[in-house]
Design a protein around this motif. Structure first.
Motif, PDB file in Angstrom:
ATOM      1  N   ARG A 259      11.648  71.807  11.824  1.00 45.07           N
ATOM      2  CA  ARG A 259      12.445  70.784  11.147  1.00 45.07           C
ATOM      3  C   ARG A 259      13.710  70.454  11.950  1.00 45.07           C
ATOM      4  O   ARG A 259      14.071  69.296  12.105  1.00 45.07           O
ATOM      5  N   LYS A 260      14.364  71.505  12.461  1.00 44.35           N
ATOM      6  CA  LYS A 260      15.579  71.298  13.258  1.00 44.35           C
ATOM      7  C   LYS A 260      15.265  70.474  14.502  1.00 44.35           C
ATOM      8  O   LYS A 260      16.002  69.530  14.836  1.00 44.35           O
ATOM      9  N   ALA A 261      14.177  70.801  15.191  1.00 45.86           N
ATOM     10  CA  ALA A 261      13.794  70.053  16.396  1.00 45.86           C
ATOM     11  C   ALA A 261      13.514  68.590  16.039  1.00 45.86           C
ATOM     12  O   ALA A 261      13.953  67.674  16.738  1.00 45.86           O
ATOM     13  N   GLY A 262      12.806  68.358  14.941  1.00 42.58           N
ATOM     14  CA  GLY A 262      12.524  66.991  14.507  1.00 42.58           C
ATOM     15  C   GLY A 262      13.786  66.218  14.182  1.00 42.58           C
ATOM     16  O   GLY A 262      13.939  65.051  14.555  1.00 42.58           O
ATOM     17  N   SER A 263      14.723  66.857  13.503  1.00 41.83           N
ATOM     18  CA  SER A 263      16.001  66.206  13.160  1.00 41.83           C
ATOM     19  C   SER A 263      16.806  65.879  14.415  1.00 41.83           C
ATOM     20  O   SER A 263      17.413  64.808  14.507  1.00 41.83           O
ATOM     21  N   THR A 264      16.808  66.804  15.376  1.00 42.36           N
ATOM     22  CA  THR A 264      17.509  66.563  16.641  1.00 42.36           C
ATOM     23  C   THR A 264      16.923  65.348  17.349  1.00 42.36           C
ATOM     24  O   THR A 264      17.653  64.483  17.842  1.00 42.36           O
ATOM     25  N   LEU A 265      15.605  65.279  17.399  1.00 38.19           N
ATOM     26  CA  LEU A 265      14.943  64.149  18.059  1.00 38.19           C
ATOM     27  C   LEU A 265      15.240  62.845  17.331  1.00 38.19           C
ATOM     28  O   LEU A 265      15.467  61.807  17.957  1.00 38.19           O
ATOM     29  N   TYR A 266      15.268  62.900  16.000  1.00 37.59           N
ATOM     30  CA  TYR A 266      15.565  61.697  15.232  1.00 37.59           C
ATOM     31  C   TYR A 266      16.988  61.208  15.516  1.00 37.59           C
ATOM     32  O   TYR A 266      17.218  60.014  15.686  1.00 37.59           O
ATOM     33  N   GLU A 267      17.929  62.140  15.606  1.00 37.49           N
ATOM     34  CA  GLU A 267      19.307  61.771  15.913  1.00 37.49           C
ATOM     35  C   GLU A 267      19.427  61.198  17.326  1.00 37.49           C
ATOM     36  O   GLU A 267      20.245  60.323  17.577  1.00 37.49           O
ATOM     37  N   ARG A 268      18.633  61.686  18.251  1.00 37.64           N
ATOM     38  CA  ARG A 268      18.679  61.211  19.642  1.00 37.64           C
ATOM     39  C   ARG A 268      18.142  59.800  19.793  1.00 37.64           C
ATOM     40  O   ARG A 268      18.680  59.004  20.554  1.00 37.64           O
ATOM     41  N   GLY A 269      17.045  59.484  19.116  1.00 38.07           N
ATOM     42  CA  GLY A 269      16.421  58.189  19.364  1.00 38.07           C
ATOM     43  C   GLY A 269      15.540  57.662  18.255  1.00 38.07           C
ATOM     44  O   GLY A 269      14.653  56.845  18.501  1.00 38.07           O
ATOM     45  N   GLY A 270      15.732  58.157  17.052  1.00 39.12           N
ATOM     46  CA  GLY A 270      14.960  57.660  15.926  1.00 39.12           C
ATOM     47  C   GLY A 270      13.507  58.108  15.956  1.00 39.12           C
ATOM     48  O   GLY A 270      13.119  59.046  16.660  1.00 39.12           O
ATOM     49  N   LYS A 271      12.696  57.399  15.192  1.00 40.34           N
ATOM     50  CA  LYS A 271      11.281  57.746  15.069  1.00 40.34           C
ATOM     51  C   LYS A 271      10.571  57.639  16.416  1.00 40.34           C
ATOM     52  O   LYS A 271       9.676  58.428  16.719  1.00 40.34           O
ATOM     53  N   GLY A 272      10.961  56.683  17.249  1.00 34.60           N
ATOM     54  CA  GLY A 272      10.325  56.529  18.568  1.00 34.60           C
ATOM     55  C   GLY A 272      10.490  57.775  19.417  1.00 34.60           C
ATOM     56  O   GLY A 272       9.548  58.222  20.077  1.00 34.60           O
ATOM     57  N   CYS A 273      11.663  58.357  19.401  1.00 40.42           N
ATOM     58  CA  CYS A 273      11.932  59.586  20.153  1.00 40.42           C
ATOM     59  C   CYS A 273      11.086  60.730  19.605  1.00 40.42           C
ATOM     60  O   CYS A 273      10.538  61.532  20.367  1.00 40.42           O
TER      61      CYS A 273
END
Length: 198
Positions: free
Chosen positions: A140-154
Motif C-alpha cells: 500500500r505504501k509503495a502504491g501511495s508513493t507512486l500515486y503521489e509521484r505521477g498519479g495512476k499512470g505512474c
C-alpha cells in the motif's frame, strides 16, 4: 590534426539518461484521495474454506521461495532494460505481450521512463517474499508513493514493469504460476489509492 574529445558526448549521453529517468511527468488525471477500497484487504483468505486456505498458503510459499532465490534486479539493470524496451519496436506477432508492446499500447514514450521509481519497485518485489498480511502495508505504501509521484499512470507503469520483470522478460524464464498471479494481488491491494480501482 587534434584528437576528438569524446568527453562532451559522455556528458550529453548522461544528461539524456537523466532526462529519461529524472523527474516524472505530472499526473494526467485529477487527484483523488487515498482511501482503502473494498478489495484492499490485508488477508483476503483468512476466513476462506480450509481447503482453499491451504491452497493459497501453498501458492504463497512458492512465490516466497521464488523471490528469495531471485532477488530484485539492480536499479541499473532495470533502467537499462526499460530503455531497451522503450527503444525496441513492438511486434504484434509475439505470443506474449512484451513490456515494449505494453508501452506502445499505453502510449508511453521515453519521457514516461521517469515514472519508474526503483525504491517502490523494489519494495513491491521484496514484499512478495512476506506473508500476505505483512506485505499489505508495504504494498500500500509503495502504491501511495507512486500515486503521489505521477498519479495512476505512474502506478500502472511500475505495475506492468514489475509483472514483466518478475515473470521472465529478460530476467528469468522459469517463473512459477504464483509469480504471474502476484500482479493481480497487487491490483487488489492498491484498490482505492487515488483513482486506482481493482
Amino acid at each position: 590534426m587534434s584528437a576528438i574529445d569524446y568527453s562532451k558526448w559522455d556528458r550529453l549521453q548522461s544528461s539524456s539518461d537523466e532526462e529519461d529517468l529524472g523527474n516524472p511527468i505530472p499526473p494526467q488525471s485529477p487527484r483523488r484521495p487515498v482511501t482503502i477500497g473494498p478489495f484492499a484487504v490485508a488477508d483476503p483468505w483468512a476466513q476462506a474454506d480450509p481447503q482453499v486456505r491451504r491452497e493459497v498458503i501453498k501458492e504463497e510459499k512458492i512465490l516466497q521461495k521464488f523471490v528469495r532465490q531471485h532477488p530484485c534486479p539492480s536499479q541499473k539493470a532495470l533502467r537499462d532494460w526499460l530503455r531497451r524496451m522503450s527503444d525496441a519496436p513492438a511486434k504484434s506477432s509475439e505470443p506474449q505481450p512484451t513490456f515494449t508492446w505494453v508501452m506502445k499500447d499505453m502510449g508511453w514514450r521515453s519521457e514516461h521512463l521517469a515514472w519508474f521509481h526503483y525504491p517502490s519497485f523494489r519494495e513491491l518485489w521484496d514484499a512478495a517474499a512476506l506473508p500476505t498480511a505483512e506485505a499489505f502495508p508495504v504494498q500500500r505504501k509503495a502504491g501511495s508513493t507512486l500515486y503521489e509521484r505521477g498519479g495512476k499512470g505512474c502506478m500502472q507503469f511500475n505495475f506492468y514493469a514489475l509483472q514483466h520483470a518478475m515473470c521472465g522478460e529478460d530476467f528469468d524464464t522459469d517463473a512459477p504460476l504464483p509469480v504471474y498471479s502476484y500482479a493481480k494481488h497487487i491490483e487488489h491491494v492498491w484498490d482505492g489509492i487515488g483513482s486506482w480501482r481493482a
